[in-house]
Structure formats: structure tokens, C-alpha cells
Design a protein around this motif. Sequence first.
Motif, PDB file in Angstrom:
ATOM      1  N   UNK A  39       0.850  -1.194   0.000  1.00  0.00           N
ATOM      2  CA  UNK A  39       0.000   0.000   0.000  1.00  0.00           C
ATOM      3  C   UNK A  39       0.876   1.230   0.000  1.00  0.00           C
ATOM      4  N   UNK A  40       0.382   2.306  -0.645  1.00  0.00           N
ATOM      5  CA  UNK A  40       1.071   3.599  -0.617  1.00  0.00           C
ATOM      6  C   UNK A  40       0.101   4.653  -0.139  1.00  0.00           C
ATOM      7  N   UNK A  41       0.636   5.541   0.693  1.00  0.00           N
ATOM      8  CA  UNK A  41      -0.184   6.639   1.206  1.00  0.00           C
ATOM      9  C   UNK A  41      -0.273   7.740   0.155  1.00  0.00           C
ATOM     10  N   UNK A  42      -1.507   8.197  -0.072  1.00  0.00           N
ATOM     11  CA  UNK A  42      -1.778   9.327  -0.963  1.00  0.00           C
ATOM     12  C   UNK A  42      -2.557  10.333  -0.140  1.00  0.00           C
ATOM     13  N   UNK A  43      -1.891  11.368   0.347  1.00  0.00           N
ATOM     14  CA  UNK A  43      -2.534  12.318   1.256  1.00  0.00           C
ATOM     15  C   UNK A  43      -2.884  11.600   2.555  1.00  0.00           C
ATOM     16  N   UNK A  44      -4.155  11.593   2.899  1.00  0.00           N
ATOM     17  CA  UNK A  44      -4.566  10.924   4.135  1.00  0.00           C
ATOM     18  C   UNK A  44      -5.103   9.513   3.890  1.00  0.00           C
ATOM     19  N   UNK A  45      -5.085   9.055   2.633  1.00  0.00           N
ATOM     20  CA  UNK A  45      -5.659   7.746   2.295  1.00  0.00           C
ATOM     21  C   UNK A  45      -4.567   6.776   1.833  1.00  0.00           C
ATOM     22  N   UNK A  46      -4.810   5.499   2.081  1.00  0.00           N
ATOM     23  CA  UNK A  46      -3.952   4.440   1.577  1.00  0.00           C
ATOM     24  C   UNK A  46      -4.588   3.860   0.321  1.00  0.00           C
ATOM     25  N   UNK A  47      -3.775   3.641  -0.709  1.00  0.00           N
ATOM     26  CA  UNK A  47      -4.220   2.942  -1.904  1.00  0.00           C
ATOM     27  C   UNK A  47      -3.436   1.645  -2.036  1.00  0.00           C
ATOM     28  N   UNK A  48      -4.096   0.636  -2.549  1.00  0.00           N
ATOM     29  CA  UNK A  48      -3.479  -0.665  -2.752  1.00  0.00           C
ATOM     30  C   UNK A  48      -2.654  -0.593  -4.031  1.00  0.00           C
ATOM     31  N   UNK A  49      -1.345  -0.826  -3.924  1.00  0.00           N
ATOM     32  CA  UNK A  49      -0.433  -0.716  -5.060  1.00  0.00           C
ATOM     33  C   UNK A  49      -0.217  -2.053  -5.757  1.00  0.00           C
ATOM     34  N   UNK A  50      -0.340  -3.157  -5.028  1.00  0.00           N
ATOM     35  CA  UNK A  50      -0.134  -4.464  -5.639  1.00  0.00           C
ATOM     36  C   UNK A  50       0.101  -5.536  -4.613  1.00  0.00           C
TER      37      UNK A  50
END
Length: 134
Positions: free
Chosen positions: A110-121
Motif C-alpha cells: 500500500x502507498x499513502x496518498x494524502x490521508x488515504x492508503x491505496x493498494x499498489x499491488x
Amino acid sequence: MAGSTNDTAEEIRGVLGRKAAALLQRSAPKLLELLEANFVYVTASGRRLRRDDYIEHGTGPRGLRFQSQEIDRFEVADFGDTAIATMILHDRFEFEGRAVSETYRSFCVFRRHGSAWLWAGGQTCVAGSAQSPS
């Protein structure tokens, strides 16, 4: 600024809960908002899926039809703007008219984008029953 590892683990668990809900609902839009644009995933059968392929595989008319996904032995390593989660997944789904109930070991980035985490792979494999030292 990153929070504590416990905070990160709860945030990541939340993303995974929303991912499971999107799969159960077969909601491509809900799944899309959780994945990075460059998302890449390797399935238990060895297929490499990019973001759009993963969404189609999980929500499309010929894809998996999830009945449930439960998480066990969940752990997160927090590296600031990146986090790695490992877990055991207990999945029940239909694929090509066949009912599947299987346990998987999964590794997700996961990578943090601002205050949210996105699933990267990530990658998933059948967990197996044997305990191996490797």
C-alpha cells in the motif's frame, strides 16, 4: 506524517474490508477507488493482472463471484508512505460455475496518498497445510 504502526494497520485493514465489500457487491467503481493507477497483482494461479484486469476479474460478468473473504493472521510493516501487509485469506467464491473454498497467503503493498492508503499491488498463493522452514 505517518501515524503509529497500529493506526496504519487499522487503516490498511479498513482498505481491505472495503475491497472485500466491493468484491462481494461486484462493484467496479468501489474497487477502482482503492487501487493505484499502476496496480499489479499476481493471482494464486500465477496470472499477472494490472488494475483494469483485476477489477474485471473480480467484478466482471466472467470473473469471480465472491461469497465471503475473511482475514486471519494480519500483520503490517509500516515504512512511512508505504506499508506491507501479510495475511491469511479464507475465500469462498464461484468461478466458471464451480464453487471454490480456499485458504491463501497474501502479500499486499500500500502507498499513502494524502490521508488515504491505496493498494499498489501484491501476490497471493495457496496457503497449503505443511509448515516449511523456507
